[in-house]
Design a protein around this motif. Structure first.
Motif, PDB file in Angstrom:
ATOM      1  N   LYS A   1       2.178   1.870  -3.470  1.00  0.00           N
ATOM      2  CA  LYS A   1       1.117   2.306  -3.953  1.00  0.00           C
ATOM      3  C   LYS A   1       0.737   3.843  -3.994  1.00  0.00           C
ATOM      4  O   LYS A   1       0.381   4.541  -4.743  1.00  0.00           O
ATOM      5  CB  LYS A   1      -0.131   1.463  -4.051  1.00  0.00           C
ATOM      6  CG  LYS A   1      -1.186   1.467  -4.941  1.00  0.00           C
ATOM      7  CD  LYS A   1      -2.031   0.310  -4.511  1.00  0.00           C
ATOM      8  CE  LYS A   1      -3.400   0.691  -5.536  1.00  0.00           C
ATOM      9  NZ  LYS A   1      -4.626  -0.073  -4.925  1.00  0.00           N
ATOM     10  N   ASP A   2       0.903   4.196  -2.744  1.00  0.00           N
ATOM     11  CA  ASP A   2       0.724   5.460  -2.203  1.00  0.00           C
ATOM     12  C   ASP A   2       1.681   6.585  -3.217  1.00  0.00           C
ATOM     13  O   ASP A   2       1.439   7.569  -3.377  1.00  0.00           O
ATOM     14  CB  ASP A   2       0.935   6.060  -0.807  1.00  0.00           C
ATOM     15  CG  ASP A   2      -0.126   5.181  -0.168  1.00  0.00           C
ATOM     16  OD1 ASP A   2      -1.279   4.973  -0.491  1.00  0.00           O
ATOM     17  OD2 ASP A   2      -0.036   5.132   1.218  1.00  0.00           O
ATOM     18  N   ASN A   3       2.722   6.043  -3.402  1.00  0.00           N
ATOM     19  CA  ASN A   3       3.861   6.649  -4.390  1.00  0.00           C
ATOM     20  C   ASN A   3       3.869   6.216  -5.748  1.00  0.00           C
ATOM     21  O   ASN A   3       4.745   6.454  -6.400  1.00  0.00           O
ATOM     22  CB  ASN A   3       5.260   6.346  -3.650  1.00  0.00           C
ATOM     23  CG  ASN A   3       5.333   6.936  -2.359  1.00  0.00           C
ATOM     24  OD1 ASN A   3       5.948   7.962  -2.188  1.00  0.00           O
ATOM     25  ND2 ASN A   3       5.196   6.115  -1.243  1.00  0.00           N
ATOM     26  N   ASP A   4       2.579   5.888  -6.131  1.00  0.00           N
ATOM     27  CA  ASP A   4       2.644   5.500  -7.510  1.00  0.00           C
ATOM     28  C   ASP A   4       3.237   4.304  -7.974  1.00  0.00           C
ATOM     29  O   ASP A   4       3.867   4.211  -9.168  1.00  0.00           O
ATOM     30  CB  ASP A   4       2.860   6.790  -8.460  1.00  0.00           C
ATOM     31  CG  ASP A   4       1.369   7.222  -8.866  1.00  0.00           C
ATOM     32  OD1 ASP A   4       0.678   6.710  -8.850  1.00  0.00           O
ATOM     33  OD2 ASP A   4       1.465   8.330  -9.565  1.00  0.00           O
TER      34      ASP A   4
ATOM     35  N   ASP B   1       0.802  -1.175   0.054  1.00  0.00           N
ATOM     36  CA  ASP B   1      -0.159   0.149  -0.159  1.00  0.00           C
ATOM     37  C   ASP B   1       0.803   1.226   0.087  1.00  0.00           C
ATOM     38  O   ASP B   1       0.593   2.268  -0.771  1.00  0.00           O
ATOM     39  CB  ASP B   1      -1.041  -0.048   1.336  1.00  0.00           C
ATOM     40  CG  ASP B   1      -1.804  -0.858   0.960  1.00  0.00           C
ATOM     41  OD1 ASP B   1      -2.439  -1.500  -0.044  1.00  0.00           O
ATOM     42  OD2 ASP B   1      -2.563  -1.638   2.115  1.00  0.00           O
ATOM     43  N   ARG B   2       1.752   1.204   0.867  1.00  0.00           N
ATOM     44  CA  ARG B   2       2.838   2.298   0.838  1.00  0.00           C
ATOM     45  C   ARG B   2       3.428   2.630  -0.550  1.00  0.00           C
ATOM     46  O   ARG B   2       3.731   4.008  -0.973  1.00  0.00           O
ATOM     47  CB  ARG B   2       3.728   2.340   1.765  1.00  0.00           C
ATOM     48  CG  ARG B   2       4.718   3.394   2.438  1.00  0.00           C
ATOM     49  CD  ARG B   2       3.652   4.392   3.113  1.00  0.00           C
ATOM     50  NE  ARG B   2       2.527   3.782   3.696  1.00  0.00           N
ATOM     51  CZ  ARG B   2       2.664   3.474   5.042  1.00  0.00           C
ATOM     52  NH1 ARG B   2       3.785   3.724   5.692  1.00  0.00           N
ATOM     53  NH2 ARG B   2       1.696   3.072   5.889  1.00  0.00           N
TER      54      ARG B   2
END
Ligand SMILES: *Cc1c(COP(=O)(O)O)cnc(C)c1O
Length: 379
Positions: A315-318, A312-313
């Motif tokens: 993903k938060d950063n694309d 998830d982390r």
């Protein structure tokens, strides 16, 4: 732009155009044309394998090679659930029963020490998978297969361009399937092949992929259609030229990750087996909750939560990593009901699937981005 787990390799635009220009003269677009034959020849040489049968994709290559053995319906095939669904589907779609063997905790391939216990009178074949390009324990599998008279068909979708003691995995077992899907280390857009030393099997597969048609006035059985077309073959011819460079660049990214993540507590980095020339296709990382969190003594579901948090982390950063392979194929809704609890029958595979994340890896991934990904994980 988001960083995906992989990015398909393409040859220079002009090179591909040059390769396909001849189709506008010949108007020959499929049906084992010149380009198809040329790629087949190049792959025989590249793999050092006498028989290479090209297919429209890897899955149909696997489905057809299993079908080619004409196993009685309902027979059992020993395989692993730590793979892409294609492996299990190819068995099931042939009317055969997959029997799941656990995987080795180090290389995630079929654990040969657990194989013999699963063999019954109904067992006809073993379909092991060279996971992430880690090669299976081929000698042990071979010994057991010979002892019980079983066929061995490798899912080698991940193992193209690898060697073991200088030999291509194309030569292992009775046959192997390679995938040339857009996301694989070598691609023909969609595509795949069966490799074998058995000329009669190869001939049968050539007929199977073309309706069972032998010639204009002869159709020998009810085959399907799974031919690789000329545009696919042309992409293969071009990509094969750039493969050594492609693998070299992947290796640099792979090593960058390893440098940055080595020695960090509770993460397990990919290992390359002795004697294996890797293709650096995947960078799987296992996230454990604590040093005591092992397949034989799993610590609750903490490892899975940690893996999911890192996913998830990122993903938060694309940055799109992939929980690969998760879930196990035996845990998908289409199989779950009929299968025994994966945590009980294949505990190592289940443990691994819950904790693994494959990091973005492709030839043109910039070193700064590999560093950024490592930094997020370290944080
Ligand atoms: C990609 C893949 C397949 C299927 O190959 P396709 O060419 O996509 O049909 C089968 N098994 C494994 C392990 C794969 O990774």
């Amino acid at each position: 732009m988001a960083i995906m787990v992989t990015r398909s390799s393409l040859p220079p635009y002009e090179e591909y155009c040059e390769e396909i220009r001849k189709f506008w003269d010949s108007h020959w677009l499929t049906n084992m044309g010149e380009e198809h034959q040329l790629l087949q020849q190049r792959l025989k040489e590249y793999l050092g394998c006498p028989e290479v049968v090209l297919f429209t994709n890897g899955h149909l290559a696997l489905e057809n090679v299993i079908a080619a053995f004409d196993f009685p319906k309902g027979s059992e095939v020993i395989t692993t659930p730590f793979t892409f669904v294609s492996t299990t589907h190819a068995i099931v779609r042939n009317g055969l029963k997959p029997v799941f063997c656990d995987v080795d905790p180090v290389d995630y391939t079929l654990d040969d020490t657990k194989l013999e216990d699963l063999i019954t009178e109904k067992t006809v074949a073993i379909v092991p998978v060279h996971v992430y390009g880690n090669l299976c324990h081929v000698d042990a599998i071979d010994r057991i297969a010979k002892k019980y008279g079983l066929k061995v068909i490798y899912d080698a979708a991940h193992a193209f361009a690898e060697t073991f003691g200088g030999v291509s995995p194309a030569l292992f077992g009775d046959a192997s399937m390679f995938s040339f899907h857009a996301t694989k280390v070598f691609n023909t857009i969609e595509g795949g092949a069966v490799t074998t030393k058995d000329a009669a099997l190869a001939e049968k597969l050539e007929d199977m992929k073309n309706f069972g048609i032998r010639n204009a006035e002869s159709c020998v059985f009810a085959g399907g259609n799974a031919k690789m077309n000329e545009f696919q073959a042309a992409m293969g011819i071009c990509n094969l030229r750039h493969l050594p460079e492609e693998i070299k660049k992947r290796k640099a990214v792979f090593e960058r990750y390893s440098e940055r993540l080595a020695g960090v507590n509770n993460i397990v980095l990919p290992h390359i087996e002795e004697g294996v020339q890797s293709n650096y296709t995947y960078y799987p990382v296992i996230f454990k909750e604590s040093p005591e969190d092992t397949p034989s003594a799993p610590v609750s579901s903490g490892g899975k939560k940690r893996r999911d948090r890192i996913f998830d982390r990122l993903k938060d950063n694309d940055i799109i990593a992939r929980k690969y392979f998760y879930p196990l194929t035996s845990a998908y809704e289409c199989y779950r009901e009929q299968m025994e609890d994966p945590y009980r029958v294949t505990p190592v595979a289940a443990w691994t699937a819950d904790r693994v994340l494959t990091l973005p890896l492709y030839a043109d991934l910039e070193p700064e981005n590999a560093d950024r990904i490592a930094d997020i994980i370290l944080a």
